[in-house]
Design a protein around this motif. Structure first.
Motif, short mmCIF file in Angstrom:
data_model
loop_
_atom_site.label_atom_id
_atom_site.label_comp_id
_atom_site.label_asym_id
_atom_site.label_seq_id
_atom_site.Cartn_x
_atom_site.Cartn_y
_atom_site.Cartn_z
N GLU A 76 0.83 -1.21 0.00
CA GLU A 76 0.00 0.00 0.00
C GLU A 76 0.86 1.25 0.00
OE1 GLU A 76 -2.57 -0.13 3.40
OE2 GLU A 76 -3.92 -1.58 2.49
N VAL A 77 0.46 2.21 -0.81
CA VAL A 77 1.09 3.53 -0.84
C VAL A 77 0.27 4.48 0.01
CG1 VAL A 77 1.72 5.47 -2.34
CG2 VAL A 77 2.12 3.12 -3.10
N ARG A 78 -1.06 4.33 -0.08
CA ARG A 78 -2.00 5.06 0.77
C ARG A 78 -2.73 4.03 1.60
NH1 ARG A 78 -3.76 8.73 -3.77
NH2 ARG A 78 -5.23 7.08 -4.22
N ALA A 79 -2.83 4.27 2.87
CA ALA A 79 -3.46 3.31 3.77
C ALA A 79 -4.85 2.91 3.28
CB ALA A 79 -3.54 3.90 5.18
N GLY A 80 -5.09 1.61 3.23
CA GLY A 80 -6.39 1.09 2.86
C GLY A 80 -6.67 1.05 1.36
N GLU A 81 -5.71 1.46 0.54
CA GLU A 81 -5.92 1.48 -0.91
C GLU A 81 -5.05 0.41 -1.57
OE1 GLU A 81 -8.14 3.22 -2.41
OE2 GLU A 81 -8.67 4.59 -0.80
N THR A 82 -5.63 -0.32 -2.50
CA THR A 82 -4.89 -1.32 -3.27
C THR A 82 -3.85 -0.63 -4.15
OG1 THR A 82 -6.86 -2.70 -3.32
CG2 THR A 82 -5.14 -3.20 -4.94
N HIS A 83 -2.67 -1.23 -4.22
CA HIS A 83 -1.60 -0.70 -5.08
C HIS A 83 -1.31 -1.74 -6.16
CE1 HIS A 83 1.75 1.78 -6.27
NE2 HIS A 83 2.54 0.72 -6.25
N ILE A 84 -1.34 -1.31 -7.42
CA ILE A 84 -1.11 -2.17 -8.57
C ILE A 84 0.20 -1.79 -9.23
CG2 ILE A 84 -1.98 -2.79 -10.88
CD1 ILE A 84 -3.74 -3.84 -8.62
N ILE A 85 0.97 -2.81 -9.57
CA ILE A 85 2.21 -2.62 -10.32
C ILE A 85 1.98 -3.23 -11.71
CG2 ILE A 85 4.68 -3.13 -10.48
CD1 ILE A 85 4.53 -3.55 -7.36
N TRP A 86 1.88 -2.39 -12.72
CA TRP A 86 1.68 -2.86 -14.09
C TRP A 86 3.01 -3.32 -14.64
CZ3 TRP A 86 -3.00 -3.91 -15.54
CH2 TRP A 86 -4.06 -3.23 -14.96
N ARG A 87 3.04 -4.53 -15.21
CA ARG A 87 4.27 -5.17 -15.66
C ARG A 87 4.45 -5.17 -17.17
NH1 ARG A 87 6.57 -8.81 -11.98
NH2 ARG A 87 7.10 -10.14 -13.75
N ARG A 88 3.43 -5.62 -17.90
CA ARG A 88 3.49 -5.72 -19.37
C ARG A 88 2.12 -5.36 -19.93
NH1 ARG A 88 7.06 -9.08 -22.04
NH2 ARG A 88 6.53 -7.64 -23.70
N ILE A 89 2.10 -4.95 -21.20
CA ILE A 89 0.85 -4.70 -21.91
C ILE A 89 1.09 -4.92 -23.39
CG2 ILE A 89 1.25 -2.21 -22.16
CD1 ILE A 89 -1.83 -1.88 -21.79
N GLY A 90 0.07 -5.42 -24.06
CA GLY A 90 0.16 -5.63 -25.50
C GLY A 90 -0.80 -6.71 -25.93
N THR A 91 -0.40 -7.46 -26.95
CA THR A 91 -1.20 -8.58 -27.43
C THR A 91 -0.79 -9.82 -26.66
OG1 THR A 91 0.36 -9.18 -29.15
CG2 THR A 91 -1.31 -7.53 -29.73
N HIS A 92 -1.32 -10.94 -27.05
CA HIS A 92 -0.99 -12.19 -26.39
C HIS A 92 0.52 -12.48 -26.48
CE1 HIS A 92 -1.33 -16.43 -25.19
NE2 HIS A 92 -2.35 -15.98 -24.49
N ASP A 93 1.22 -11.83 -27.40
CA ASP A 93 2.66 -12.03 -27.57
C ASP A 93 3.48 -11.65 -26.33
OD1 ASP A 93 2.11 -12.81 -30.16
OD2 ASP A 93 2.73 -10.91 -31.07
N ILE A 94 2.90 -10.89 -25.42
CA ILE A 94 3.68 -10.52 -24.23
C ILE A 94 4.02 -11.74 -23.38
CG2 ILE A 94 2.80 -8.16 -24.13
CD1 ILE A 94 1.01 -9.03 -21.78
N PHE A 95 3.36 -12.88 -23.65
CA PHE A 95 3.64 -14.09 -22.90
C PHE A 95 4.71 -14.95 -23.55
CE2 PHE A 95 -0.73 -12.95 -21.76
CZ PHE A 95 -0.51 -12.70 -20.42
N ASP A 96 5.16 -14.57 -24.74
CA ASP A 96 6.23 -15.32 -25.38
C ASP A 96 7.53 -15.09 -24.63
OD1 ASP A 96 4.46 -16.18 -27.30
OD2 ASP A 96 5.09 -14.71 -28.80
N PRO A 97 8.34 -16.12 -24.46
CA PRO A 97 9.62 -15.90 -23.79
C PRO A 97 10.51 -14.97 -24.61
CG PRO A 97 9.33 -18.23 -24.39
CD PRO A 97 8.12 -17.48 -24.87
N PRO A 98 11.31 -14.16 -23.94
CA PRO A 98 12.18 -13.26 -24.67
C PRO A 98 13.24 -14.07 -25.44
CG PRO A 98 12.69 -13.19 -22.34
CD PRO A 98 11.48 -14.05 -22.50
#
Length: 101
Positions: A76-98
């Motif tokens: 939490e960054v603010r008490a009582g609020e969920t904190h999300i860390i965005w990692r990847r975004i795109g098409t299904h290709d983001i799951f392909d190994p590098p």
């Protein structure tokens, strides 16, 4: 209201999205993802939020027919609020190994 941060890889991925894809992702966040987080209930079925088998603690969200984003919960960054860390975004290709050596 949940707080969030983005990893550098997410920022690079996001920059590669088309303007239409960016708009759609933002719309899904504001109209579905954030309200579902705030309600403390399950995510609506249309978001198809599920764990990523190969990465415990990482979740995948579908934001378009071929639009995926991965995230994890952070401290939490603010008490009582969920904190999300965005990692990847795109098409299904983001799951392909590098590519490797």
């Amino acid at each position: 209201m949940p707080t969030f941060e983005t990893l550098a890889r997410f920022d690079r991925d996001f920059a590669k999205l088309t303007p239409e894809q960016r708009t759609r992702f933002r719309k899904v966040l504001t109209e579905s993802f954030v309200p579902d987080l705030a309600s403390d209930g399950p995510f609506r079925p249309g978001l198809r939020v599920k764990g990523v088998q190969a990465a415990p603690g990482v979740f995948e969200m579908t934001w378009a027919p071929d639009g995926r984003a991965t995230f994890q919960y952070g401290d939490e960054v603010r008490a009582g609020e969920t904190h999300i860390i965005w990692r990847r975004i795109g098409t299904h290709d983001i799951f392909d190994p590098p590519p490797g050596p």
